[in-house]
Design a protein around this motif. Structure first.
Motif, PDB file in Angstrom:
ATOM      1  N   ALA A 138       0.858  -1.736  -0.161  1.00 60.22           N
ATOM      2  CA  ALA A 138       0.133  -0.298  -0.257  1.00 60.22           C
ATOM      3  C   ALA A 138       0.528   1.327  -0.089  1.00 60.22           C
ATOM      4  O   ALA A 138       0.822   1.920  -0.373  1.00 60.22           O
ATOM      5  CB  ALA A 138      -0.779  -0.044   1.397  1.00 60.22           C
ATOM      6  N   THR A 176       0.168   5.419   6.747  1.00 62.00           N
ATOM      7  CA  THR A 176       0.938   5.326   6.822  1.00 62.00           C
ATOM      8  C   THR A 176       1.438   6.849   7.299  1.00 62.00           C
ATOM      9  O   THR A 176       0.999   7.745   8.108  1.00 62.00           O
ATOM     10  CB  THR A 176       0.401   6.535   5.592  1.00 62.00           C
ATOM     11  OG1 THR A 176      -0.478   7.940   4.983  1.00 62.00           O
ATOM     12  CG2 THR A 176      -0.498   5.192   3.414  1.00 62.00           C
ATOM     13  N   ARG A 212      -3.013   7.895   6.927  1.00 62.40           N
ATOM     14  CA  ARG A 212      -4.116   7.550   6.170  1.00 62.40           C
ATOM     15  C   ARG A 212      -4.094   5.944   6.875  1.00 62.40           C
ATOM     16  O   ARG A 212      -3.503   5.421   7.216  1.00 62.40           O
ATOM     17  CB  ARG A 212      -4.325   7.946   5.230  1.00 62.40           C
ATOM     18  CG  ARG A 212      -4.595   9.191   4.200  1.00 62.40           C
ATOM     19  CD  ARG A 212      -4.625   9.331   3.190  1.00 62.40           C
ATOM     20  NE  ARG A 212      -5.807   8.994   2.218  1.00 62.40           N
ATOM     21  CZ  ARG A 212      -6.968   8.916   1.610  1.00 62.40           C
ATOM     22  NH1 ARG A 212      -7.571   9.816   2.861  1.00 62.40           N
ATOM     23  NH2 ARG A 212      -7.576   8.018   1.417  1.00 62.40           N
ATOM     24  N   LEU A 213      -5.710   5.249   6.834  1.00 63.38           N
ATOM     25  CA  LEU A 213      -5.248   4.127   6.952  1.00 63.38           C
ATOM     26  C   LEU A 213      -5.390   3.368   5.636  1.00 63.38           C
ATOM     27  O   LEU A 213      -5.969   3.324   4.691  1.00 63.38           O
ATOM     28  CB  LEU A 213      -6.774   3.894   7.451  1.00 63.38           C
ATOM     29  CG  LEU A 213      -7.763   5.054   8.435  1.00 63.38           C
ATOM     30  CD1 LEU A 213      -9.263   4.967   8.577  1.00 63.38           C
ATOM     31  CD2 LEU A 213      -6.886   4.255  10.652  1.00 63.38           C
ATOM     32  N   ILE A 214      -4.780   2.153   6.437  1.00 64.22           N
ATOM     33  CA  ILE A 214      -4.274   0.993   4.769  1.00 64.22           C
ATOM     34  C   ILE A 214      -5.258   0.343   5.825  1.00 64.22           C
ATOM     35  O   ILE A 214      -5.393  -0.857   4.824  1.00 64.22           O
ATOM     36  CB  ILE A 214      -2.341   1.119   5.481  1.00 64.22           C
ATOM     37  CG1 ILE A 214      -1.976   1.650   4.410  1.00 64.22           C
ATOM     38  CG2 ILE A 214      -2.496  -0.684   3.930  1.00 64.22           C
ATOM     39  CD1 ILE A 214      -0.469   1.725   4.811  1.00 64.22           C
ATOM     40  N   GLU A 215      -5.234  -0.529   7.204  1.00 61.70           N
ATOM     41  CA  GLU A 215      -5.992  -1.136   7.162  1.00 61.70           C
ATOM     42  C   GLU A 215      -6.212  -1.580   8.780  1.00 61.70           C
ATOM     43  O   GLU A 215      -5.241  -0.982   9.757  1.00 61.70           O
ATOM     44  CB  GLU A 215      -5.387  -2.695   7.468  1.00 61.70           C
ATOM     45  CG  GLU A 215      -5.241  -4.233   6.773  1.00 61.70           C
ATOM     46  CD  GLU A 215      -5.182  -5.297   6.436  1.00 61.70           C
ATOM     47  OE1 GLU A 215      -4.749  -4.985   4.969  1.00 61.70           O
ATOM     48  OE2 GLU A 215      -5.434  -6.373   6.610  1.00 61.70           O
ATOM     49  N   VAL A 216      -7.244  -2.059   8.700  1.00 69.34           N
ATOM     50  CA  VAL A 216      -8.106  -1.709  10.375  1.00 69.34           C
ATOM     51  C   VAL A 216      -8.373  -3.212  10.536  1.00 69.34           C
ATOM     52  O   VAL A 216      -9.326  -3.946   9.892  1.00 69.34           O
ATOM     53  CB  VAL A 216      -9.576  -1.235  10.434  1.00 69.34           C
ATOM     54  CG1 VAL A 216      -9.640  -1.428  11.807  1.00 69.34           C
ATOM     55  CG2 VAL A 216      -8.757   0.528  10.191  1.00 69.34           C
ATOM     56  N   LEU A 248      -8.725   4.164  17.348  1.00 66.61           N
ATOM     57  CA  LEU A 248      -8.151   5.204  16.287  1.00 66.61           C
ATOM     58  C   LEU A 248      -7.762   6.087  16.556  1.00 66.61           C
ATOM     59  O   LEU A 248      -6.845   6.594  15.743  1.00 66.61           O
ATOM     60  CB  LEU A 248     -10.093   5.411  15.404  1.00 66.61           C
ATOM     61  CG  LEU A 248      -9.747   4.421  14.206  1.00 66.61           C
ATOM     62  CD1 LEU A 248     -11.646   4.430  13.517  1.00 66.61           C
ATOM     63  CD2 LEU A 248      -9.194   3.841  13.501  1.00 66.61           C
ATOM     64  N   MET A 274     -11.133  -3.665   7.932  1.00 63.98           N
ATOM     65  CA  MET A 274     -11.189  -3.258   6.465  1.00 63.98           C
ATOM     66  C   MET A 274      -9.304  -2.756   6.486  1.00 63.98           C
ATOM     67  O   MET A 274      -8.182  -2.945   6.986  1.00 63.98           O
ATOM     68  CB  MET A 274     -11.366  -1.381   6.794  1.00 63.98           C
ATOM     69  CG  MET A 274     -13.191  -1.727   6.944  1.00 63.98           C
ATOM     70  SD  MET A 274     -13.718  -1.750   5.410  1.00 63.98           S
ATOM     71  CE  MET A 274     -12.594  -1.199   4.280  1.00 63.98           C
ATOM     72  N   PHE A 281      -7.827   4.912   2.974  1.00 69.47           N
ATOM     73  CA  PHE A 281      -8.954   6.021   2.977  1.00 69.47           C
ATOM     74  C   PHE A 281      -9.031   6.359   4.919  1.00 69.47           C
ATOM     75  O   PHE A 281      -7.770   6.589   5.099  1.00 69.47           O
ATOM     76  CB  PHE A 281     -10.188   4.076   3.238  1.00 69.47           C
ATOM     77  CG  PHE A 281      -9.104   3.255   4.238  1.00 69.47           C
ATOM     78  CD1 PHE A 281      -8.775   2.657   3.748  1.00 69.47           C
ATOM     79  CD2 PHE A 281     -10.093   3.968   5.246  1.00 69.47           C
ATOM     80  CE1 PHE A 281      -7.912   1.468   4.666  1.00 69.47           C
ATOM     81  CE2 PHE A 281      -9.401   2.916   6.531  1.00 69.47           C
ATOM     82  CZ  PHE A 281      -9.210   1.499   6.446  1.00 69.47           C
TER      83      PHE A 281
END
Lengths: 237, 237, 237, 237, 237, 237
Positions: A100, A192, A196-200, A218, D202, D209
């Motif tokens: 990612a 990142t 920003r979110l890559i995986e949760v 979060l 996610m 995202f």
């Protein structure tokens, strides 16, 4: 009160030492408290077959743990004759997370393999593998840039991972093994450098959780990832 | 002239650092030049089934190598789904060698597992594993003696291993990878602290050797093993 | 006193019968007393991939044992789903030993596979496999020479193997199973027809040995190998 | 515009038919549009060994897919000789999700195995497996209650799962294969009947995202899960 | 005209030599022309778990083939890591056939394992295995009777097997490899000493067959089996 | 008296529903009473390597059973890591039977894979797989003919299979599980639409059978196969 005496939002000491493996194109030893992971990057001249003639490269990862990295000895996977489902799940996660952060077109049709081997485990090995694996990957990319094998940097942004969870009814950051093994809910957040979110991945076994708790975790994750990105930068000098 | 510039009978720098793995009952990191092996000992309360009701204990070993311990990446054995014949041969050798230095009756019906994992390889990994594995074993025995689990020391003598061979027509001691991969004849000698032989493995592929050469190599081996035993003593303090 | 009543330096009766397998390019049934091994040679037109365009050939070996070759039945390795570490170690040894007697350049880019299958076991199966395997290899080479596929003989010298050990405190030659299973020290010596050494494997489990004993065993091995080479010559007529 | 013409927050037609497998203690065929999964529950009288004498039961799951459930044929895992990492990851998820809805103490020391076999696939097979698997589990529990094997109902709440993602830049609910294979970000949400979270997964490959998007997907997931719980209730009558 | 010049109803030369394996409780080498199979019987004191407390015994078989038993070398199954479907099918057949001739109640809770290893193959190896395996089984039963371990003879009748087929449009008895590999239809018939049927396996690939042909083959099979039973009797003296 | 109350020569209700799998080139769900098998056909553009440049095509089959298709749960073969000998034997049989009804030259160098997955089992699954597999194959061939990929129909004749046996001393047609598990003798007959034989497999475990019984079973098989061929025709419309 956390077993280690840490504050709820306090991470363990992080250290990242680079250049620890003579033969690898990039390597580091990352320590998150008592969790120690040796990460190496290997550049391969070919991309996997499914990418043939696409102009795209690939980043993949493998994960292992020494038998006595843990408190009681684990059976060696090579002796058992297969990688456990847990190992496969982790290495798929590491590879996905690192990809990612990479522009695979700039990388071109080659593959970089990140090996993450846990020398000592105290919770959070997959997060440490991602954070340390990114450093090894960065170093390998530097090598490719230096030799002119690639001309534009494929690294889009930092990638770092941190665990969060609900321990003894309270949200906590960066769980160690004592917390991890007792937490009702825990998970991993991969972000990142820009947040920003890559995986949760949040998971409850038994004790479910609310959206408010999800939001609190979060918040922790954003702060934790920022600290890890700073450590990556410091290690790379 | 050796690639490293060493004298024919000169060993590489040896270092043995103990206590490097938090969870293990005994551990050390042994370095023979650029060959680095992490050794740990795990005490198990039961002996293997074939020793049930014999009063005898067991010492066994497992061997592994990180994928990027070597110049080009090796496929991870856990991913390949089995330990190679080479790996199995090496770990059988390590276990056999260490057992030769142990009074299994004094150990009683328990097992000690020695894990030897090569972090970086430059020739001679099996010899380093034996020499370092003995230190981890010694430390685990100390722990058993200290807690009173056993009363008389099962360790009969030191065990150390060194490679010798014929490189470019000359007998040499402690081959590194550059020599190992080009030697017509090479092998491993395992000796006790008193200089008695435990195992001799000399092998020629193509170039056979004479009894005179065999004798010269035995002389080297005796000197080399003595140096390693001194290093073991120094590491244990 | 040996269980069989033999003198310390007395070998078992050796017989080698050639041409026992209709389909093979070379074959023999070797009997060392009650140890019976069926050896065959298969010529393959291609060398293994790693030798492509080198002009060199290869000789490799596989080893097996019928389930009821032994006193109690052994599990069939094909049913167990893998070759044991012992089997792999033996077949690597056989291949390595035979290659030491072959000029792989004269053989050219082809492979000869030697299969050694133990029909009945009474100690010393790996030595019998090497000694008999050499005869099968010699016959296959004869066939290649006869058809003109190769023009100069790749066979450099005879290869023969014999076990020696220390049984009940005395050095003995050619151990049978009763001795082998009780010996403190035993091993295998592989020699050429001219008496040069190819491989020495001496191993002690528990009882270590001295250089004087090592020398005595080497003396036995030289005599034993010479007798086996004579038997090979007789069998080939 | 979605490939199927559905609204952004519109789920596919859901149907759940119970009692479709004669031998199972509970079974259903769940259809989420063109995704069809056959779910069965098997009651086993013993819990797994690690629960011995704890008074706790276990719920586990296995997942499979017929070779031609998909557009091009997949290799049969039984023929390949192992379950893929993906299969193992999915079945671990199903088991974990269902256990979150069960009071394992009320179940007692027995195990219920949920088998989820995909007869036809069009995206979202793991979510359909969880939602349908819960129905099979409920039916098996009913049987245990009816026979008096257990006295208090171990089922705490419904468990249902739905996928959400970002397709063509827009957040969408219940992705079909056309969307799933093209989505930059997608994941699975597992919730209880009361709307509490069990698991959030996610994942972005390439396109990361934001927290706002994360929140929008959580809103969709709550609505979708509520609809699935209603379908479960209707199917159970 | 058959490739061997035999009459349509003419079998190959049969020879059965008993007592060929020193360690086995019963053994023979059966030769049907150039097909040679070594058969051994092993008595085990326990029956398989599924027979516990039933008072019944078991007879099972394993089948193998030396790599160079055939015209071109076959890969060793132990090296391939599994028994082929063909091997498993054959050994299930051998076991089933032999059990049909045994009163498992008279045998008591023990198991006899028949190993059939093909030393040389020229068609009909499974039939030879059954016919020879029966002799090994008979010898093992004799041993049990002699020692008084069992008191009434569990052997109900002889069991013998023969292949028949349609070669070049004509029904033939006891196919060799040249016929077997070219036959449109072929199969195996297993009969008792009294001529009753135990197993019929006729199979056509491409060319189907009529009931008249089926009847003709049954006639051949009865004659062939009778000849094999006579050979069994002669071998047992 | 049969457990189901059927007449000795009475088959179970047969139903064949086509077009049940969206993605497959041909599919059907065949029900023989409570035995339900899902059959699909996949067209592959290449024939297997051994047919390269022969102009001939191939038809092969794979067989599986859902874990809870049976009264007690069977271990999933993918989890066990291999297909059982029984599974391999069945799928080889299905493939062989179907190939007997195909002109492989008219098919050309492509392969059709028939997957037969048992959703529910009550005896006779291999026969149902063959009869249903033929329908899936026929549909796939229709598709090839329709698109013009092949010009002449490769289907020579119908192929159908039925089980017969001796239950409680009486010959019976189409055994269900209750009969199958108790029958002294049973087997499968595979026939063409014209009533010619493709395969006969009769097997007795314990109770042998006479030629008269064999003939009676052949009569039943001819009638049963004719009924199945009629059902195939009806299903195809």
């Amino acid at each position: 009160m956390r077993p280690s005496g840490r504050e709820l939002n306090e991470m363990r000491l992080v250290s990242i030492e680079t250049g620890v493996m003579k033969h690898a194109e990039g390597s580091c030893l990352i320590k998150m408290g008592e969790t120690h992971v040796l990460c190496s990057a290997t550049i391969e001249d070919k991309a996997p077959p499914f990418l043939k003639n696409t102009g795209l490269g690939w980043v993949t990862a493998e994960y292992g743990m020494l038998p006595r990295a843990t408190n009681s000895r684990n059976r060696r996977e090579a002796a058992a004759g297969k990688q456990s489902g847990r190992t496969q799940e982790i290495q798929r996660l590491i590879g996905r997370a690192l990809r990612a952060g990479v522009d695979r077109s700039a990388l071109g049709e080659r593959q970089i393999v990140i090996d993450c081997d846990v020398l000592q485990a105290d919770g959070g090995t997959r997060c440490a593998s991602i954070t340390g694996g990114w450093v090894a990957l960065r170093l390998a990319m530097n090598k490719l840039l230096k030799t002119g094998a690639i001309v534009s940097d494929p690294m889009i942004d930092h990638v770092a991972a941190v665990s969060c969870g609900i321990y003894a009814g309270q949200t906590v950051l960066d769980l160690d093994y004592a917390e991890d093994s007792a937490a009702g809910t825990d998970g991993n957040f991969i972000l990142t450098g820009k947040g920003r979110l890559i995986e949760v991945q949040m998971s409850a076994e038994g004790a479910t959780f609310s959206r408010d708790e999800m939001n609190a975790l979060l918040d922790y994750a954003e702060a934790g990832a920022a600290a890890l990105v700073a450590a990556q930068k410091a290690a790379l000098g």
